[in-house]
Every structure is written in structure tokens, then in C-alpha cells.
Scaffold this motif. Structure first.
Motif, PDB file in Angstrom:
ATOM      1  N   GLY A 196       6.307   5.762   1.645  1.00 11.11           N
ATOM      2  CA  GLY A 196       5.316   5.283   2.592  1.00 11.11           C
ATOM      3  C   GLY A 196       4.896   3.843   2.413  1.00 11.11           C
ATOM      4  O   GLY A 196       5.644   3.008   1.914  1.00 11.11           O
ATOM      5  N   GLY A 197       3.664   3.561   2.850  1.00 12.04           N
ATOM      6  CA  GLY A 197       3.153   2.200   2.842  1.00 12.04           C
ATOM      7  C   GLY A 197       3.118   1.631   4.247  1.00 12.04           C
ATOM      8  O   GLY A 197       3.350   2.344   5.235  1.00 12.04           O
ATOM      9  N   GLU A 198       2.808   0.343   4.336  1.00 12.09           N
ATOM     10  CA  GLU A 198       2.685  -0.246   5.665  1.00 12.09           C
ATOM     11  C   GLU A 198       3.279  -1.640   5.734  1.00 12.09           C
ATOM     12  O   GLU A 198       3.436  -2.333   4.722  1.00 12.09           O
ATOM     13  CB  GLU A 198       1.219  -0.291   6.106  1.00 12.09           C
ATOM     14  N   PHE A 199       3.620  -2.017   6.952  1.00 12.24           N
ATOM     15  CA  PHE A 199       4.060  -3.368   7.276  1.00 12.24           C
ATOM     16  C   PHE A 199       3.068  -3.902   8.299  1.00 12.24           C
ATOM     17  O   PHE A 199       2.680  -3.185   9.231  1.00 12.24           O
ATOM     18  CB  PHE A 199       5.474  -3.344   7.860  1.00 12.24           C
ATOM     19  N   ALA A 200       2.634  -5.137   8.127  1.00 11.08           N
ATOM     20  CA  ALA A 200       1.651  -5.726   9.039  1.00 11.08           C
ATOM     21  C   ALA A 200       2.259  -6.932   9.747  1.00 11.08           C
ATOM     22  O   ALA A 200       3.105  -7.638   9.193  1.00 11.08           O
ATOM     23  CB  ALA A 200       0.395  -6.148   8.280  1.00 11.08           C
ATOM     24  N   ALA A 249       0.823  -1.227   0.000  1.00 11.20           N
ATOM     25  CA  ALA A 249       0.000   0.000   0.000  1.00 11.20           C
ATOM     26  C   ALA A 249       0.847   1.263   0.000  1.00 11.20           C
ATOM     27  O   ALA A 249       0.447   2.303   0.518  1.00 11.20           O
ATOM     28  CB  ALA A 249      -0.973   0.009   1.187  1.00 11.20           C
ATOM     29  N   HIS A 250       2.044   1.174  -0.583  1.00 11.52           N
ATOM     30  CA  HIS A 250       2.904   2.336  -0.776  1.00 11.52           C
ATOM     31  C   HIS A 250       2.530   3.008  -2.098  1.00 11.52           C
ATOM     32  O   HIS A 250       1.600   2.580  -2.780  1.00 11.52           O
ATOM     33  CB  HIS A 250       4.368   1.902  -0.803  1.00 11.52           C
ATOM     34  N   GLN A 251       3.283   4.021  -2.467  1.00 11.44           N
ATOM     35  CA  GLN A 251       3.094   4.645  -3.769  1.00 11.44           C
ATOM     36  C   GLN A 251       4.433   4.726  -4.499  1.00 11.44           C
ATOM     37  O   GLN A 251       5.488   4.874  -3.875  1.00 11.44           O
ATOM     38  CB  GLN A 251       2.511   6.044  -3.619  1.00 11.44           C
ATOM     39  N   GLY A 308       8.710  15.958   5.823  1.00  8.41           N
ATOM     40  CA  GLY A 308       7.835  15.208   4.930  1.00  8.41           C
ATOM     41  C   GLY A 308       6.542  14.780   5.604  1.00  8.41           C
ATOM     42  O   GLY A 308       6.296  15.072   6.781  1.00  8.41           O
ATOM     43  N   PRO A 309       5.680  14.069   4.882  1.00  6.52           N
ATOM     44  CA  PRO A 309       4.408  13.606   5.442  1.00  6.52           C
ATOM     45  C   PRO A 309       4.626  12.623   6.592  1.00  6.52           C
ATOM     46  O   PRO A 309       5.672  11.988   6.698  1.00  6.52           O
ATOM     47  CB  PRO A 309       3.723  12.911   4.245  1.00  6.52           C
ATOM     48  N   SER A 310       3.621  12.493   7.444  1.00 10.53           N
ATOM     49  CA  SER A 310       3.648  11.493   8.511  1.00 10.53           C
ATOM     50  C   SER A 310       3.478  10.109   7.899  1.00 10.53           C
ATOM     51  O   SER A 310       3.104   9.959   6.728  1.00 10.53           O
ATOM     52  CB  SER A 310       2.526  11.777   9.514  1.00 10.53           C
ATOM     53  N   GLY A 311       3.750   9.064   8.691  1.00 13.65           N
ATOM     54  CA  GLY A 311       3.596   7.700   8.195  1.00 13.65           C
ATOM     55  C   GLY A 311       2.168   7.423   7.766  1.00 13.65           C
ATOM     56  O   GLY A 311       1.217   7.808   8.457  1.00 13.65           O
ATOM     57  N   ARG A 312       2.002   6.740   6.633  1.00 13.61           N
ATOM     58  CA  ARG A 312       0.664   6.498   6.105  1.00 13.61           C
ATOM     59  C   ARG A 312       0.683   5.442   5.002  1.00 13.61           C
ATOM     60  O   ARG A 312       1.730   5.119   4.450  1.00 13.61           O
ATOM     61  CB  ARG A 312       0.073   7.799   5.553  1.00 13.61           C
ATOM     62  N   SER A 313      -0.486   4.960   4.681  1.00 12.05           N
ATOM     63  CA  SER A 313      -0.667   4.089   3.513  1.00 12.05           C
ATOM     64  C   SER A 313      -1.979   4.474   2.849  1.00 12.05           C
ATOM     65  O   SER A 313      -2.770   5.232   3.411  1.00 12.05           O
ATOM     66  CB  SER A 313      -0.675   2.608   3.917  1.00 12.05           C
ATOM     67  N   GLY A 314      -2.207   3.960   1.650  1.00 15.43           N
ATOM     68  CA  GLY A 314      -3.422   4.323   0.925  1.00 15.43           C
ATOM     69  C   GLY A 314      -3.410   5.735   0.376  1.00 15.43           C
ATOM     70  O   GLY A 314      -4.418   6.206  -0.150  1.00 15.43           O
ATOM     71  N   HIS A 315      -2.272   6.423   0.490  1.00 14.49           N
ATOM     72  CA  HIS A 315      -2.136   7.771  -0.061  1.00 14.49           C
ATOM     73  C   HIS A 315      -1.947   7.681  -1.571  1.00 14.49           C
ATOM     74  O   HIS A 315      -1.870   6.597  -2.146  1.00 14.49           O
ATOM     75  CB  HIS A 315      -0.935   8.469   0.579  1.00 14.49           C
ATOM     76  N   TYR A 324       5.031   3.453   7.220  1.00 15.30           N
ATOM     77  CA  TYR A 324       6.304   4.069   6.835  1.00 15.30           C
ATOM     78  C   TYR A 324       6.115   5.532   6.436  1.00 15.30           C
ATOM     79  O   TYR A 324       5.059   5.915   5.915  1.00 15.30           O
ATOM     80  CB  TYR A 324       6.916   3.334   5.641  1.00 15.30           C
ATOM     81  N   LYS A 325       7.163   6.323   6.652  1.00 12.99           N
ATOM     82  CA  LYS A 325       7.197   7.702   6.154  1.00 12.99           C
ATOM     83  C   LYS A 325       8.532   7.965   5.455  1.00 12.99           C
ATOM     84  O   LYS A 325       9.004   9.096   5.387  1.00 12.99           O
ATOM     85  CB  LYS A 325       6.985   8.704   7.292  1.00 12.99           C
TER      86      LYS A 325
END
Length: 579
Positions: free
Chosen positions: A131-135, A114-116, A166-173, A145-146
């Protein structure tokens, strides 16, 4: 103005609350991420090797190489019903050879989904990732991640860019390359109990390597994730749709499918960060039906496109979704939406082969005498997994038209007469969260997912369509049923240990399922439990049998989700007491 400031304060409080609760979760996951990174650190040389197609995965990125006839796939996740797997693998798809290669490069970004990703042509090509996420393996904890990375395509080297602000940690951006900047909008951050959606905008300057948070004038989009974000040739940004949810009371969330559209205009050619302005767009034409999980790409002739997605129907105890495989174009110059229409000689073949549905699609091409619009058209397809499970896919095509000489009754006979490859599907099955990329005016669609009851099917097929000719889909890689594994939730730790060996396992015990079902059907004996077989393995191996039995008892009108639950209950009862 007061209302806006109040909303800002509420959002700030929620962000602090989410941040506090997420901090402990993320500390736990940091150790696991560090362990994976230590394994990656052992790689000291670049290795590119031919390989089979990637295993099924979701929420990875797919980008077209700016100079070569290649597609670049990075990261992603896979969920098999019990365990979540995260990847940081890098694959190259060679378009002309229709072949895959795995590219191992030292010091890659940590595993994520879910990164870009965005590609720019600088210095032989650069792939930027943010960014994106780890589960966690159980999918209950998240690390957002940021970090910002760049893959130098010419030298095959990864580089992490450490720049403050930079932006805060996020996913779905969403992130796009616009002029000499990377523009990031929206996304969400989720912990075990809380979540927050964003509508902030950041710009990363590709010349100075600096971040800036934009403060556009005007009223912009509400917080959301998974929207369409497209740069225009003039250096502006278009935002459409997306998804968000909000908590309306304890443990009750309400989801929103956004269908609004905005323009983020760069008044100073994008160079002066304070000269951006939001305005709402009111496009004409035939807009996409409300949906989430759609995929977007730039298209020829100053257009962008939207593919697939899902529209969830919330019931009291469950959510059922209608999945799509349609294409909509948005003309940026005319501010107009319109659905894609296949054309050319292949339409006649589709008409003969597919009956009413082809006529519904072809009818849209009759510009002089357009037929009156009809209600939604429902198409049902079936996919058979390796374990024998028949997964029924329901596709709803909105606004289908009726052809004056339509005759669907003998479409099956004509399909059998044509036979061979012509009898195969000529389009991707309906899906959400597909990965898409455009190269040389050809759209490539890789993977995605759909759901059957409680089961998630993660795809790894590859299709293409010429966006100039629009004369039909090409199947470059079929979905391999052997890759479809689904493990039901275990009722004991022992069973969980038996069934979470990995995303590649779980095939051997499935081979005899069809023969067993056929042999025992005549005697009306239930499939026997094999010695040492865990309950989840038994369910996976015999699910088709129990589905058939449940359907015969409940009748054809029963919903698939309810039939699936009854089938599983019957199988579990027999597993626990075969007598």
C-alpha cells in the motif's frame, strides 16, 4: 447490535462515495505513475554504490536486515512548501561503517509514501511492502496503492505478488509479520473532498501467498490510522492509539486522538482465520500522553516502544502542535506502560550541562524516595536553516519532577565551561513521524518532521540509543541546514515556475543573508530586493530579518505563528513597494 449494523451501512455508503470521487483523481495520477515506471524500466542491472545520506524525506519505511548489520530505507515524500516529491529509492545504512549506499534494482515498486514494510528471515531475508500513496505535485490529488511487493534481499530482486482478495487501496495503515503471516489493520483513503478511515483486518499467508479478511469476534478498535501495532511472541496482536477524523458539518472536520488499547487474540494459533477475538486492554503504569505521529518498534525483554509524536492544539483559525522526543515502553507480559529513563554516569554530565531538565529526567530513577510530580516542563530549542531562518522548537515534557537541589540558573555557564562536543544536544530534537528500527538491542531514529508556524521542517538526521544500557543518545548524523528549503506559496504562475525547480535547489541565493542583515541593521534599512528576485525567494532569504523586526514590534508575549504572519506581511509589502 442494530447500532453496529447501522454504522456498518453508513461506512459502506461513505466508501462507495469516496470510491466514485477518487476514481477520476486516480485515473489522472495513473498516467503520471506510468511515466515514472517507464523510466524505472530502463534500469536493467543491480547497482550498489556508496552515497551521501538520503535527502530529507517523510513517511518512508526503515527496517533492520534480518541477517546483516544493515538498515533498509525505502520510499517517502518531501514537501518544500510548494511541491510534493515522491520517491521509490532504496538505501542501505551500514551500521558498523556508519555509511550509506544506494541500491538500484530493476522493476521496483512505483514511487510512494505512507506505505508499510515488514521484514522476515525467509531465504536470506525478505522485505515486504504493502500500500501507501502517491500524490500529485501540488499535493491536492492522491492515488492509494493496494499492491503487495517483496524484495528478496539475498538475490537483490523485486517481485510483485498478485493475489486476489486483499485490502482496498490505503495509506496510514499498519502491517506486522506475525508467525507466518502479514497482518494488516486500519488506515485511510482520501480524495480531494472526502475520506474514509478503516478498522478492518487482513492476513496474507507467507506460505500459500493468499489473502484472507479476518472477522474477529468481540468489539474492536474504531477506524483509525497511524496506530501502534505490535505482535506478541504468542502470535497475538496489540493495537494502541492512532488518529481519525470525521466531518461534523460541511467543510468542518473534527480530529480524534485515540488512546485506547486492544488485543487481537489468535485462538487457533493464527492458523484458523475465523478464530480471532478482539478484547480491550486496560494497562497499568504511566501511559504516553495523547499524541499522533508517534513511531513504534519492537524492544528487548518482551516489550515494544513508542517514540516522539505531536499533540495538536486546535484554535479558531490554526492548529499549533507540541512535539515530543520521549520514549515509552510497554511491557507485554505485565500489560504495563512506563517512560524510559536514561541512566549511568552520563546522567551526571547531563545534569551539569542541562540544568533543571536533566534533574527532572534523572529524578525518575530514584526508586526509594520518588519526588512529587510537577507540572509540564517546557523546553525551547532553536535550529538555524541555511537561509538564516531561526526555527524555534517548543518541547513539552509532561510530569517532570523537581530535584531537591535543582539549580538551573547557572546551567548555561556550566555548559560553556564543558564546551566542545559536550555542549551539543545529546538527543534527537522533538519530532513526529520519525522512522525507527531496532537492531542488536539498539534503537535507530531517522528523520521526521516538526513545524514552525506555517513552515514544515523535514529532518534527515540519525540517532541511536542502546535499549539495554539506556546510557544516552548517540548522534550518528547531524541535520544538515543546507537541506532545509522552504518556498512560500506563490501569488502568480510565473513565480511558481521560478520556485518549483526541485527539492535540491534554492541554496545559492541564501548565502549572503546574514551579512546583509548585519550590515543594514545599524542603518535600519530593510534588505534590498535583488534584480530578478521572485517574491518567494526574497521571503526565504530575508525571513530572519523580518521576524526580528516583527518580534520587536509585537513583544515577547506574541505567539510565534502570529509573529511569522506579520513578518511575511511586512516583507511582501516592502517587496511590492521598496519606497
Amino acid at each position: 447490535d442494530k447500532k453496529g449494523k447501522g454504522a456498518e451501512k453508513t461506512a459502506a455508503k461513505m466508501e462507495k462515495k469516496v470510491s466514485r470521487r477518487a476514481k477520476k483523481e486516480e485515473e489522472d495520477l495513473e498516467a503520471l505513475i506510468a511515466e515514472f515506471q517507464s523510466l524505472d524500466a530502463k534500469k536493467t542491472q543491480v547497482i550498489e554504490s556508496s552515497c551521501p545520506p538520503p535527502s530529507p524525506r517523510l513517511n518512508c519505511s526503515l527496517c533492520a536486515h534480518p541477517e546483516r548489520d544493515e538498515l533498509i530505507l525505502f520510499g517517502g515524500e518531501y514537501f518544500n512548501g510548494q511541491k510534493t516529491f515522491l520517491y521509490n529509492e532504496l538505501y542501505i545504512y551500514h551500521i558498523r561503517k556508519n555509511s550509506w549506499a544506494k541500491l538500484e534494482i530493476p522493476n521496483p515498486p512505483p514511487r510512494r509514501c505512507a506505505h508499510q514494510a515488514a521484514v522476515v528471515p525467509t531465504a536470506g531475508g525478505q522485505l515486504w511492502i504493502f500500500g501507501g500513496e502517491f500524490a500529485s505535485p501540488n499535493g491536492e490529488q492522491f492515488y492509494h496503492y493496494k499492491d503487495l511487493w517483496v524484495l528478496h534481499l539475498a538475490t537483490k530482486t523485486w517481485e510483485q505478488i498478485k493475489a486476489p482478495g486483499g485490502p482496498s487501496g490505503r495509506s496510514g495503515h499498519r502491517m506486522v509479520a506475525c508467525k507466518r503471516q502479514l497482518i494488516i489493520f486500519g488506515g485511510f483513503h482520501e480524495s480531494a473532498r472526502d475520506y474514509i478511515y478503516y478498522n478492518d483486518v487482513y492476513a496474507f499467508n507467507l506460505d500459500s501467498f493468499t489473502w484472507s479478511k479476518l472477522a474477529p469476534a468481540g468489539v474492536g478498535p474504531a477506524p483509525r490510522s497511524g496506530c501502534q501495532m505490535t505482535p506478541t511472541p504468542e502470535g497475538n496482536i496489540i493495537i494502541y492509539g492512532g488518529y481519525s477524523k470525521q466531518r461534523i458539518k460541511k467543510d468542518v472536520d473534527k480530529g480524534t486522538l485515540h488512546t485506547d488499547m486492544f488485543l487481537l487474540k489468535a485462538e487457533g494459533a493464527g492458523k484458523e482465520e475465523d478464530r480471532w477475538t478482539w478484547s480491550r486492554l486496560s494497562p497499568s503504569g504511566v501511559k504516553p500522553t495523547p499524541r499522533s505521529g508517534f513511531s513504534v518498534a519492537a524492544a528487548p525483554n518482551n516489550r515494544c516502544l513508542l517514540f516522539g509524536g505531536v499533540h495538536d492544539e486546535e484554535e479558531e483559525e490554526s492548529i499549533e502542535g507540541d512535539f515530543f522526543n520521549d520514549i515509552y515502553f510497554y511491557d507485554m507480559g505485565k500489560n504495563r506502560w512506563f517512560p524510559a529513563q536514561l541512566k549511568g554516569p552520563k546522567c551526571e554530565k547531563r545534569k551539569r550541562r542541562r540544568g533543571r531538565r536533566a534533574e527532572a529526567e534523572a529524578a525518575g530513577e530514584e526508586e526509594l524516595q520518588p519526588p512529587p510530580p510537577q507540572g509540564p516542563l517546557e523546553i525551547v530549542k532553536e535550529v538555524v536553516a541555511e537561509d538564516g531562518t531561526v526555527m524555534t522548537i517548543k518541547q513539552v515534557i509532561p510530569g517532570a519532577a523537581e530535584h531537591k537541589d535543582s539549580s538551573g540558573s547557572d546551567s548555561e555557564e556550566e555548559e560553556e565551561e564543558e564546551g566542545g562536543a559536550l555542549g551539543q544536544p545529546v538527543e534527537p530534537c522533538p519530532r513526529s513521524n520519525a522512522m525507527v528500527a531496532v537492531k542488536h538491542r539498539v534503537l535507530y531514529v531517522y528523520g521526521g518532521m516538526f513545524e514552525v508556524g506555517d513552515r514544515q521542517v523535514t529532518l534527515s538526521d540519525l540517532h541511536s540509543i542502546d535499549l539495554h544500557r539506556m546510557d544516552g543518545w548517540k548522534v550518528l548524523l547531524e541535520m544538515d541546514p543546507k537541506t532545509q528549503e522552504w518556498l512560500e506559496e506563490s501569488e502568480s504562475d510565473e513565480e511558481e515556475d521560478d520556485n518549483v525547480e526541485g527539492a535540491e535547489g534554492g541554496e545559492e541565493e541564501e548565502e549572503s543573508s546574514e551579512e546583509e542583515s548585519e550590515d543594514e541593521e545599524g542603518e535600519q534599512q530593510h534588505p534590498a530586493v535583488q534584480p530578478g528576485e521572485a517574491q518567494a525567494q526574497y521571503l526565504a532569504r530575508t525571513e530572519q530579518y523580518w521576524l526580528g523586526l516583527a518580534r520587536s514590534h509585537m513583544g515577547p508575549e506574541a505567539k510565534d505563528k502570529k509573529v511569522l504572519k506579520v513578518a511575511h506581511a511586512m516583507a511582501k509589502t516592502f517587496y511590492e513597494d521598496p519606497n
